[in-house]
Structures are given as structure tokens and as C-alpha cells.
Motif scaffolding. Structure first.
Motif, PDB file in Angstrom:
ATOM      1  N   MET A 144       0.793  -1.218   0.030  1.00  0.00           N
ATOM      2  CA  MET A 144       0.110  -0.014  -0.084  1.00  0.00           C
ATOM      3  C   MET A 144       0.946   1.228   0.153  1.00  0.00           C
ATOM      4  SD  MET A 144      -2.777  -1.470  -0.383  1.00  0.00           S
ATOM      5  CE  MET A 144      -3.325   0.083  -0.719  1.00  0.00           C
ATOM      6  N   ARG A 145       2.060   1.169   0.704  1.00  0.00           N
ATOM      7  CA  ARG A 145       2.889   2.361   0.475  1.00  0.00           C
ATOM      8  C   ARG A 145       3.378   2.767  -0.946  1.00  0.00           C
ATOM      9  NH1 ARG A 145       1.136   1.780   4.763  1.00  0.00           N
ATOM     10  NH2 ARG A 145      -0.339   2.919   3.690  1.00  0.00           N
ATOM     11  N   PHE A 146       3.649   1.377  -1.694  1.00  0.00           N
ATOM     12  CA  PHE A 146       3.948   1.503  -3.085  1.00  0.00           C
ATOM     13  C   PHE A 146       2.598   2.228  -3.969  1.00  0.00           C
ATOM     14  CE2 PHE A 146       3.619  -0.258  -7.464  1.00  0.00           C
ATOM     15  CZ  PHE A 146       4.946   0.090  -7.724  1.00  0.00           C
ATOM     16  N   VAL A 147       1.421   1.901  -3.379  1.00  0.00           N
ATOM     17  CA  VAL A 147       0.255   2.655  -3.922  1.00  0.00           C
ATOM     18  C   VAL A 147       0.292   4.253  -3.646  1.00  0.00           C
ATOM     19  CG1 VAL A 147      -2.215   2.879  -4.287  1.00  0.00           C
ATOM     20  CG2 VAL A 147      -0.989   0.497  -4.195  1.00  0.00           C
ATOM     21  N   ASP A 148       0.563   4.557  -2.462  1.00  0.00           N
ATOM     22  CA  ASP A 148       0.795   5.888  -2.208  1.00  0.00           C
ATOM     23  C   ASP A 148       1.788   6.414  -2.897  1.00  0.00           C
ATOM     24  OD1 ASP A 148      -1.366   5.205  -0.398  1.00  0.00           O
ATOM     25  OD2 ASP A 148      -0.133   4.859   1.237  1.00  0.00           O
ATOM     26  N   ILE A 149       2.898   6.090  -3.134  1.00  0.00           N
ATOM     27  CA  ILE A 149       3.926   6.574  -3.815  1.00  0.00           C
ATOM     28  C   ILE A 149       3.704   7.035  -5.224  1.00  0.00           C
ATOM     29  CG2 ILE A 149       6.414   6.397  -4.778  1.00  0.00           C
ATOM     30  CD1 ILE A 149       7.297   4.724  -2.207  1.00  0.00           C
ATOM     31  N   PHE A 150       2.886   6.020  -6.030  1.00  0.00           N
ATOM     32  CA  PHE A 150       2.425   6.139  -7.390  1.00  0.00           C
ATOM     33  C   PHE A 150       1.400   7.136  -7.468  1.00  0.00           C
ATOM     34  CE2 PHE A 150       4.629   2.918  -9.028  1.00  0.00           C
ATOM     35  CZ  PHE A 150       4.514   2.979 -10.369  1.00  0.00           C
ATOM     36  N   TYR A 151       0.511   7.318  -6.317  1.00  0.00           N
ATOM     37  CA  TYR A 151      -0.500   8.301  -6.233  1.00  0.00           C
ATOM     38  C   TYR A 151       0.099   9.880  -6.097  1.00  0.00           C
ATOM     39  CZ  TYR A 151      -5.386   6.616  -6.292  1.00  0.00           C
ATOM     40  OH  TYR A 151      -6.674   6.174  -6.684  1.00  0.00           O
ATOM     41  N   SER A 152       1.022   9.935  -5.322  1.00  0.00           N
ATOM     42  CA  SER A 152       1.753  11.019  -5.212  1.00  0.00           C
ATOM     43  C   SER A 152       2.388  11.744  -6.307  1.00  0.00           C
ATOM     44  CB  SER A 152       2.878  10.905  -3.876  1.00  0.00           C
ATOM     45  OG  SER A 152       4.125  10.078  -4.535  1.00  0.00           O
ATOM     46  N   ILE A 153       2.804  10.901  -7.559  1.00  0.00           N
ATOM     47  CA  ILE A 153       3.483  11.367  -8.572  1.00  0.00           C
ATOM     48  C   ILE A 153       2.369  11.974  -9.344  1.00  0.00           C
ATOM     49  CG2 ILE A 153       4.596  10.603 -10.883  1.00  0.00           C
ATOM     50  CD1 ILE A 153       5.509   7.950  -9.352  1.00  0.00           C
ATOM     51  N   PHE A 155       0.443  12.499 -12.317  1.00  0.00           N
ATOM     52  CA  PHE A 155       0.144  11.651 -13.530  1.00  0.00           C
ATOM     53  C   PHE A 155      -0.071  12.151 -14.676  1.00  0.00           C
ATOM     54  CE2 PHE A 155      -3.242   9.651 -15.855  1.00  0.00           C
ATOM     55  CZ  PHE A 155      -2.639   8.619 -16.212  1.00  0.00           C
ATOM     56  N   LEU A 156      -0.585  13.357 -14.807  1.00  0.00           N
ATOM     57  CA  LEU A 156      -0.854  13.918 -16.055  1.00  0.00           C
ATOM     58  C   LEU A 156       0.624  14.152 -16.615  1.00  0.00           C
ATOM     59  CD1 LEU A 156      -4.089  16.227 -15.873  1.00  0.00           C
ATOM     60  CD2 LEU A 156      -3.659  14.339 -17.247  1.00  0.00           C
ATOM     61  N   PHE A 157       1.568  14.609 -15.910  1.00  0.00           N
ATOM     62  CA  PHE A 157       2.915  15.255 -16.506  1.00  0.00           C
ATOM     63  C   PHE A 157       3.353  13.933 -16.998  1.00  0.00           C
ATOM     64  CE2 PHE A 157       7.361  15.603 -15.221  1.00  0.00           C
ATOM     65  CZ  PHE A 157       7.877  16.576 -16.067  1.00  0.00           C
ATOM     66  N   ILE A 158       3.558  12.772 -16.046  1.00  0.00           N
ATOM     67  CA  ILE A 158       4.299  11.727 -16.738  1.00  0.00           C
ATOM     68  C   ILE A 158       3.537  11.172 -18.080  1.00  0.00           C
ATOM     69  CG2 ILE A 158       4.498   9.176 -16.161  1.00  0.00           C
ATOM     70  CD1 ILE A 158       6.178  11.378 -14.458  1.00  0.00           C
ATOM     71  N   MET A 175      -1.165   2.448 -22.420  1.00  0.00           N
ATOM     72  CA  MET A 175      -0.195   1.952 -21.343  1.00  0.00           C
ATOM     73  C   MET A 175      -0.081   2.824 -20.367  1.00  0.00           C
ATOM     74  SD  MET A 175       2.860   0.084 -23.744  1.00  0.00           S
ATOM     75  CE  MET A 175       3.808   0.013 -22.103  1.00  0.00           C
ATOM     76  N   GLY A 176      -0.055   4.381 -20.476  1.00  0.00           N
ATOM     77  CA  GLY A 176       0.076   5.382 -19.619  1.00  0.00           C
ATOM     78  C   GLY A 176      -1.211   5.545 -18.817  1.00  0.00           C
ATOM     79  N   ILE A 177      -2.201   5.231 -19.349  1.00  0.00           N
ATOM     80  CA  ILE A 177      -3.428   5.285 -18.569  1.00  0.00           C
ATOM     81  C   ILE A 177      -3.488   3.895 -17.730  1.00  0.00           C
ATOM     82  CG2 ILE A 177      -6.004   5.380 -18.570  1.00  0.00           C
ATOM     83  CD1 ILE A 177      -5.951   6.908 -21.011  1.00  0.00           C
ATOM     84  N   GLY A 178      -3.088   2.902 -18.334  1.00  0.00           N
ATOM     85  CA  GLY A 178      -3.182   1.802 -17.185  1.00  0.00           C
ATOM     86  C   GLY A 178      -2.190   1.847 -16.121  1.00  0.00           C
ATOM     87  N   LEU A 179      -1.342   2.646 -16.195  1.00  0.00           N
ATOM     88  CA  LEU A 179      -0.193   2.739 -15.164  1.00  0.00           C
ATOM     89  C   LEU A 179      -0.674   3.260 -13.839  1.00  0.00           C
ATOM     90  CD1 LEU A 179       3.011   4.244 -16.849  1.00  0.00           C
ATOM     91  CD2 LEU A 179       2.846   1.839 -15.866  1.00  0.00           C
ATOM     92  N   ILE A 180      -1.946   3.899 -14.041  1.00  0.00           N
ATOM     93  CA  ILE A 180      -2.456   4.530 -12.825  1.00  0.00           C
ATOM     94  C   ILE A 180      -3.953   4.166 -12.584  1.00  0.00           C
ATOM     95  CG2 ILE A 180      -3.555   6.614 -13.822  1.00  0.00           C
ATOM     96  CD1 ILE A 180      -1.365   6.829 -10.752  1.00  0.00           C
ATOM     97  N   SER A 181      -4.788   3.732 -13.484  1.00  0.00           N
ATOM     98  CA  SER A 181      -6.094   3.579 -13.358  1.00  0.00           C
ATOM     99  C   SER A 181      -6.278   2.382 -12.253  1.00  0.00           C
ATOM    100  CB  SER A 181      -6.488   3.205 -14.594  1.00  0.00           C
ATOM    101  OG  SER A 181      -6.088   1.973 -14.995  1.00  0.00           O
ATOM    102  N   TRP A 182      -5.424   1.504 -12.066  1.00  0.00           N
ATOM    103  CA  TRP A 182      -5.785   0.449 -11.090  1.00  0.00           C
ATOM    104  C   TRP A 182      -5.624   0.649  -9.686  1.00  0.00           C
ATOM    105  CZ3 TRP A 182      -1.750  -1.364  -8.012  1.00  0.00           C
ATOM    106  CH2 TRP A 182      -0.350  -0.969  -8.361  1.00  0.00           C
ATOM    107  N   LEU A 183      -4.888   1.960  -9.271  1.00  0.00           N
ATOM    108  CA  LEU A 183      -4.681   2.379  -8.189  1.00  0.00           C
ATOM    109  C   LEU A 183      -5.795   2.479  -7.106  1.00  0.00           C
ATOM    110  CD1 LEU A 183      -1.644   4.587  -8.698  1.00  0.00           C
ATOM    111  CD2 LEU A 183      -1.521   2.399  -8.068  1.00  0.00           C
ATOM    112  N   GLY A 184      -6.822   3.067  -7.402  1.00  0.00           N
ATOM    113  CA  GLY A 184      -8.146   3.145  -6.905  1.00  0.00           C
ATOM    114  C   GLY A 184      -8.687   1.751  -6.529  1.00  0.00           C
ATOM    115  N   LEU A 242     -10.488  11.069 -19.320  1.00  0.00           N
ATOM    116  CA  LEU A 242      -9.125  11.460 -19.135  1.00  0.00           C
ATOM    117  C   LEU A 242      -8.541  11.540 -20.628  1.00  0.00           C
ATOM    118  CD1 LEU A 242      -6.442  11.610 -17.904  1.00  0.00           C
ATOM    119  CD2 LEU A 242      -6.344   9.339 -17.228  1.00  0.00           C
ATOM    120  N   GLU A 243      -8.843  10.261 -21.226  1.00  0.00           N
ATOM    121  CA  GLU A 243      -8.519  10.478 -22.815  1.00  0.00           C
ATOM    122  C   GLU A 243      -8.754  11.299 -23.520  1.00  0.00           C
ATOM    123  OE1 GLU A 243      -8.875   9.681 -26.825  1.00  0.00           O
ATOM    124  OE2 GLU A 243     -10.436   9.348 -25.751  1.00  0.00           O
TER     125      GLU A 243
END
Length: 309
Positions: A144-153, A155-158, A175-184, A242-243
Motif C-alpha cells: 500500500m505504500r507503493f500505491v501511495d507513492i504512485f498516487y503522489s506522482i 500523473f498527467l505530467f508523466i 499503457m500510460g492510462i493503465g499505469l495509474i487506473s488500477w490504484l483506486g 481522461l483520454e
């Protein structure tokens, strides 16, 4: 004689006794509640019609998405109304391409991005959250800390950086959208797993010697299907939004391909000239799809968990 009388009495009583009512599954009850929700039912019908339109619509078009009709280029159009030469059912865009074909392809790509992105989020997020919630302890904390770290990045900039570095394509965008959509999804599933893992049927499975991963796949995940389905129907419009936002900025699907966001962006540039149909048709499909998914998601939530209404 006495035995025959008792047998006749028993037979009469068995005939008179009412038959035991048939049981109904939870899914059948949920389907019945969903069918009574008119807004959700109409939304599903509208979505089915939109999907059918994307498959059947190309059969009636006379123009490809790339072909330019030079007979309409440079002609003056009536304010707010498209010039409708032969075969252009939605008119043409500012360079003479058929808007009907482009709206069909834009709808296909936007729906594909939303559905595929939601599928990735459901699969990855469900497994990730279920494993973290069931095993708990240090593994849960680390995951879950890994998830929190990804949330803090940011996302739109990446995502914008990925599109600039590797080019504007469907694969990179997906691929870019898939990197973040699973966190929630992972957070939601993890919270539900924490409430499930102490239930009696889970303890019974553990007591009979079922391995931990088998408990997750056989008992935890199937009992989360209701929440997963509801979350997926609500996640699809978010991914489409988002797309569309990325495409509106000009960083989405690359020409000659298009999406609803790109079409809305092109139509917004011609609004000041009165060419409202260029934004009206793609925006209409965009709004219909979003509202239909939202109403269908609300209907599924009410049907699968009526106590939360």
C-alpha cells in the motif's frame, strides 16, 4: 382396509400440500432490482445502440476517415448547419473530411480505451488489493505504500511526457492510462478484503487446509465481484474523460486516426465561424456515453447492494 385408508389420506394430503417455493439467487434478485430501475435500464439500452452504431454505421458511409472531398473545400456553409453533399450525413470538417466516419471511429477508440483501461484496472487492482488485504502485516504495508507513492506522482505530467517521448499512439496512451487506473481499484478491494477475511467461510477454508493463494482466488475474489463490477462501470467514463482531455490538448490519438476528444477539440476551433455541427455531433456522443455509464453504474450499485441506497 385401515392401511388403505391411511394411504389414501396421505396421498390426499400430499396433493393438497403446496409446493415448496423455489429459491432465488442473489444475482437473480440483483437483476430484478436492476430491471426495475428505468434510468439504468434505458442507459444500458442506449449503450448497446451506440456500440451497434459503431459496427453497423460504417456499412452506410461512402467516405473513409482520410479521404478529402475536394468538392466542398472552400465552400461557404450555412451558419450553424452543415453542408450536406452526397454521402456526408454529419457534414464535413474544416478540411473536407467526412465527419460521420470520423465520429464513428472516434467513438470506437474512446470506448476501446475506456473498456480496456477499466479491464486492466479491474484485473490488476483486484488481485493486488486482495493479496495485500488478506496477507496483511508487513506485506500489506509495503504494497500500500507503493500505491501511495504512485498516487503522489503527477500523473498527467508523466503521461504527457510518455506521449512526447514515444509518440502519440493508441498503445502508448493505453499503457500510460493503465499505469495509474488500477490504484483506486486496489484500495477499494483491499478495504473490502479486510472485512471478508475474518468471516466464517474463510476460517473454515483455512481450517480445512486450503492454501492462502487459493483462498484469495476461490473465496475472496468471487465475493468481491459485485463491488468490482460497479467500480468498473464507473471507472470507464473516468478513463474516457481522461483520454478525451489528453486528446483535447492535442497529445492523444495521432492523425489520421481520431477520438471523441480530438474531434471536440477540432470542433471548438470552428465554433466562432458558426460551424456548430463539428463540435455538436462528437460532443453529443460523448455526453450520451458518459451519462449512460454513470446511470448504469448507479443502477448496478443499487441492485447489488440495496442497503446502501
Amino acid at each position: 382396509m385401515l392401511a388403505e385408508a391411511k394411504l389414501a389420506t396421505t396421498t390426499a394430503e400430499s396433493r393438497a400440500a403446496p409446493a415448496a417455493p423455489k429459491g432465488r439467487s442473489l444475482w437473480r434478485d440483483a437483476a430484478s432490482r436492476f430491471m426495475r430501475n428505468r434510468a439504468a435500464l434505458i442507459s444500458v439500452i442506449v449503450l448497446v445502440l451506440v456500440v451497434l452504431f459503431t459496427f453497423v454505421g460504417p456499412l452506410f458511409t461512402q467516405w473513409s476517415i482520410e479521404k478529402i472531398d475536394w468538392t466542398v473545400v472552400g465552400k461557404v456553409k450555412t451558419l450553424g448547419k452543415p453542408l450536406l453533399p452526397s454521402g456526408h450525413y454529419f457534414g464535413t470538417d474544416e478540411v473536407g473530411r467526412d465527419l460521420y466516419s470520423r465520429v464513428i471511429q472516434g467513438t470506437q477508440i474512446s470506448l476501446a480505451v475506456g473498456v480496456l483501461g477499466a479491464a486492466v484496472a479491474v484485473i490488476v487492482g483486484t488481485l493486488y488489493g486482495a493479496i495485500a488485504g488478506y496477507f496483511g502485516g508487513r506485506l500489506d504495508s509495503a504494497m500500500m505504500r507503493f500505491v501511495d507513492i504512485f498516487y503522489s506522482i503527477p500523473f498527467l505530467f508523466i503521461l504527457i511526457l510518455l506521449l512526447i517521448m514515444f509518440g502519440r499512439s493508441f498503445v502508448v496512451l493505453f499503457m500510460g492510462i493503465g499505469l495509474i487506473s488500477w490504484l483506486g481499484m486496489a484500495r477499494v478491494v483491499r478495504g473490502q478484503t479486510l472485512t471478508l477475511k475474518n468471516r466464517e467461510f474463510i476460517e473454515a477454508a483455512v481450517a480445512t487446509g486450503v492454501k492462502p493463494l487459493a483462498v484469495v482466488f476461490r473465496h475472496i475474489v468471487p465475493n468481491l465481484l459485485g463491488i468490482v463490477v460497479v467500480y468498473a462501470t464507473l471507472l470507464i467514463p473516468e478513463i474516457i474523460l481522461l483520454e478525451s482531455f489528453i486528446s483535447f490538448l492535442g497529445l492523444g490519438i495521432q492523425d489520421p486516426n481520431t477520438s471523441l476528444g480530438a474531434l471536440i477539440s477540432e470542433g471548438a476551433r470552428t465554433m466562432q465561424y458558426g460551424e456548430l455541427w463539428q463540435i455538436g455531433f462528437p460532443l453529443g456522443f460523448f455526453v450520451i456515453i458518459l451519462f449512460s455509464f454513470f446511470f448504469a453504474g448507479d443502477g448496478l450499485r443499487d441492485a447489488l447492494d440495496p442497503k446502501d441506497r
